[in-house]
Design an enzyme around this catalytic site. Structure first.
Site, PDB file in Angstrom:
ATOM      1  N   ASP A  46       0.839  -1.186   0.000  1.00  0.00           N
ATOM      2  CA  ASP A  46       0.000   0.000   0.000  1.00  0.00           C
ATOM      3  C   ASP A  46       0.881   1.246   0.000  1.00  0.00           C
ATOM      4  O   ASP A  46       1.767   1.389   0.847  1.00  0.00           O
ATOM      5  CB  ASP A  46      -0.907   0.013   1.232  1.00  0.00           C
ATOM      6  CG  ASP A  46      -1.825   1.223   1.225  1.00  0.00           C
ATOM      7  OD1 ASP A  46      -2.872   1.149   0.560  1.00  0.00           O
ATOM      8  OD2 ASP A  46      -1.486   2.241   1.859  1.00  0.00           O
ATOM      9  N   TYR A  51       3.107  10.314   0.154  1.00  0.00           N
ATOM     10  CA  TYR A  51       4.210   9.885   1.002  1.00  0.00           C
ATOM     11  C   TYR A  51       5.551  10.358   0.432  1.00  0.00           C
ATOM     12  O   TYR A  51       6.135   9.730  -0.443  1.00  0.00           O
ATOM     13  CB  TYR A  51       4.232   8.363   1.157  1.00  0.00           C
ATOM     14  CG  TYR A  51       2.954   7.768   1.708  1.00  0.00           C
ATOM     15  CD1 TYR A  51       2.073   8.521   2.488  1.00  0.00           C
ATOM     16  CD2 TYR A  51       2.618   6.446   1.448  1.00  0.00           C
ATOM     17  CE1 TYR A  51       0.914   7.963   2.996  1.00  0.00           C
ATOM     18  CE2 TYR A  51       1.456   5.887   1.961  1.00  0.00           C
ATOM     19  CZ  TYR A  51       0.605   6.653   2.725  1.00  0.00           C
ATOM     20  OH  TYR A  51      -0.554   6.096   3.222  1.00  0.00           O
ATOM     21  N   LYS A  77      -3.159   5.702  -3.989  1.00  0.00           N
ATOM     22  CA  LYS A  77      -4.219   6.626  -3.601  1.00  0.00           C
ATOM     23  C   LYS A  77      -4.298   7.805  -4.563  1.00  0.00           C
ATOM     24  O   LYS A  77      -3.336   8.092  -5.288  1.00  0.00           O
ATOM     25  CB  LYS A  77      -3.970   7.118  -2.164  1.00  0.00           C
ATOM     26  CG  LYS A  77      -3.839   5.964  -1.169  1.00  0.00           C
ATOM     27  CD  LYS A  77      -3.553   6.437   0.232  1.00  0.00           C
ATOM     28  CE  LYS A  77      -3.418   5.262   1.186  1.00  0.00           C
ATOM     29  NZ  LYS A  77      -2.157   4.513   0.967  1.00  0.00           N
ATOM     30  N   GLY A 234      -1.832   1.631  10.257  1.00  0.00           N
ATOM     31  CA  GLY A 234      -1.311   2.074  11.543  1.00  0.00           C
ATOM     32  C   GLY A 234      -1.773   1.251  12.730  1.00  0.00           C
ATOM     33  O   GLY A 234      -2.220   1.821  13.732  1.00  0.00           O
ATOM     34  N   SER A 238       0.856   4.705  15.113  1.00  0.00           N
ATOM     35  CA  SER A 238       2.012   5.544  14.746  1.00  0.00           C
ATOM     36  C   SER A 238       3.297   5.134  15.450  1.00  0.00           C
ATOM     37  O   SER A 238       4.274   5.885  15.448  1.00  0.00           O
ATOM     38  CB  SER A 238       1.737   7.033  15.016  1.00  0.00           C
ATOM     39  OG  SER A 238       0.673   7.494  14.225  1.00  0.00           O
ATOM     40  N   GLY A 239       3.310   3.970  16.076  1.00  0.00           N
ATOM     41  CA  GLY A 239       4.554   3.443  16.648  1.00  0.00           C
ATOM     42  C   GLY A 239       4.584   3.293  18.145  1.00  0.00           C
ATOM     43  O   GLY A 239       5.418   2.567  18.684  1.00  0.00           O
ATOM     44  N   ALA A 242       4.605  -0.106  19.399  1.00  0.00           N
ATOM     45  CA  ALA A 242       5.700  -0.939  18.908  1.00  0.00           C
ATOM     46  C   ALA A 242       7.041  -0.440  19.442  1.00  0.00           C
ATOM     47  O   ALA A 242       8.082  -0.611  18.813  1.00  0.00           O
ATOM     48  CB  ALA A 242       5.709  -0.954  17.385  1.00  0.00           C
TER      49      ALA A 242
END
Length: 336
Positions: A46, A51, A77, A234, A238-239, A242
């Site tokens: 994706d 980006y 997109k 996501g 956003s992290g 993780a």
């Protein structure tokens, strides 16, 4: 074609980080990460022109343009047309101001008209080095980018992008289309329309362990009723789920840090990784087809695959529910 029929496996690769999100990523690191994803069986990718102003598509194209086209499923997109000239000064990106400050300097036309949709797809194909896209998402027609004007952008997309993509799907040029957004309201509006319907949607950051109550109210029941699938973007918020420090693309606020701490207490008690808890939660809803976490290091791919297949005991999900850390309406794995 339904997203479930179209998308191979439950784990894809989200390329937002490859657009130099938050930091400049060396080319060798990008190549190693993409090769690791391919070598470990990831076949759903994706991306988006947004980006890094086309940087993520160019980098992904280095890999995918060398592979047989029928061996992978590719989504991009529409909503931004990347121009050849540079854009002076800081970009106006609503709440996402400095997200891709390390990306390419190219100017972007933010437009969801029919003409811009065609131009956006043409640009994506050129940057990716492929002859077709499988899925096209209508990108970011929501409050986080447009504030009070978001309904104007939605109407621009409804009369432009939606109709172009419906036609391309009917002609077999693409296999599916939908919305790719960070808010539920545009998708809810779209599912209520009395005109050609999307095949699914990419919902980023809104169906995670940390944030999921809102889509459970109306969006997901309606999507299930209409047979519309969800790709979870996501899944690690956003992290911050993780091991990172970002939530909603910004530094995580204290209340989110505290919630993550409570989740980690439970995962430690049950010997479960936080990534496994986050990923498996996001995929437990029957509308969820796949998740597309981003990565910029090869080791993250193996971690994501391990998290998907990790054996999480039923007792963890029971304790998670009892702790009040998840909505009572949220489906949990194994019927917990």
């Amino acid at each position: 074609m339904s997203l479930k029929e179209l998308i191979p496996g439950r784990l894809g690769f989200g390329t937002a980080p490859l657009g130099n999100m938050f930091r400049a990523i060396p080319e060798e690191e990008v190549s190693a990460t993409l090769e690791a994803a391919w070598d470990q069986g990831i076949r759903f990718y994706d991306t988006a022109p947004f980006y890094g102003a086309g940087l993520a598509e160019l980098r992904l194209g280095e890999l995918l343009s060398q592979k047989p086209r029928d061996s992978f499923v590719l989504a991009s997109k529409v909503g931004r047309v990347i121009l050849d000239e540079s854009e002076p000064g800081a970009r106006d990106l609503g709440e996402k101001g400095g997200l891709f400050e390390h990306g390419r300097p190219n100017a972007m036309l933010h437009e969801w008209t029919a003409d811009a949709t065609e131009r956006s797809i043409e640009g994506s194909l050129k940057r990716l080095g492929v002859d077709r896209l499988d899925i096209v998402w209508v990108h970011d027609i929501a409050q986080d980018f447009h504030g009070d004007l978001w309904l104007n952008k939605f109407e621009e997309a409804r009369t432009g992008a939606f109709r172009v993509l419906s036609r391309l799907r009917d002609e077999g040029v693409i296999k599916a289309w939908g919305l790719g957004v960070n808010r539920v309201e545009p998708i809810e509006l779209t599912l209520d329309l009395d005109e050609p319907q999307p095949d699914g949607f990419l919902l980023a950051g809104r169906y995670t362990l940390l944030d999921h109550a809102r889509p459970l109210e109306r969006l997901l029941p309606k999507a299930q009723e209409q047979g519309v699938g969800m790709v979870v973007g996501g899944p690690y918020s956003s992290g911050v789920l993780a091991g990172g420090t970002h939530f909603e693309y910004q530094d995580a606020p204290p209340e989110v840090v505290e919630r993550v701490r409570r989740i980690k207490e439970l995962t430690t008690r049950h010997g479960v990784s936080v990534k496994a808890a986050a990923l498996q939660f996001s995929l437990a809803h029957p509308v969820a087809v796949a998740a597309v976490p981003g990565a910029t290091k090869p080791s993250r791919i193996a971690e994501d695959i391990a998290a998907l297949h990790e054996d999480v005991p039923a007792g963890f999900w029971t304790d998670l529910r009892a702790s009040g850390l998840v909505s009572p309406a949220a489906p949990l794995p194994n019927g917990a």
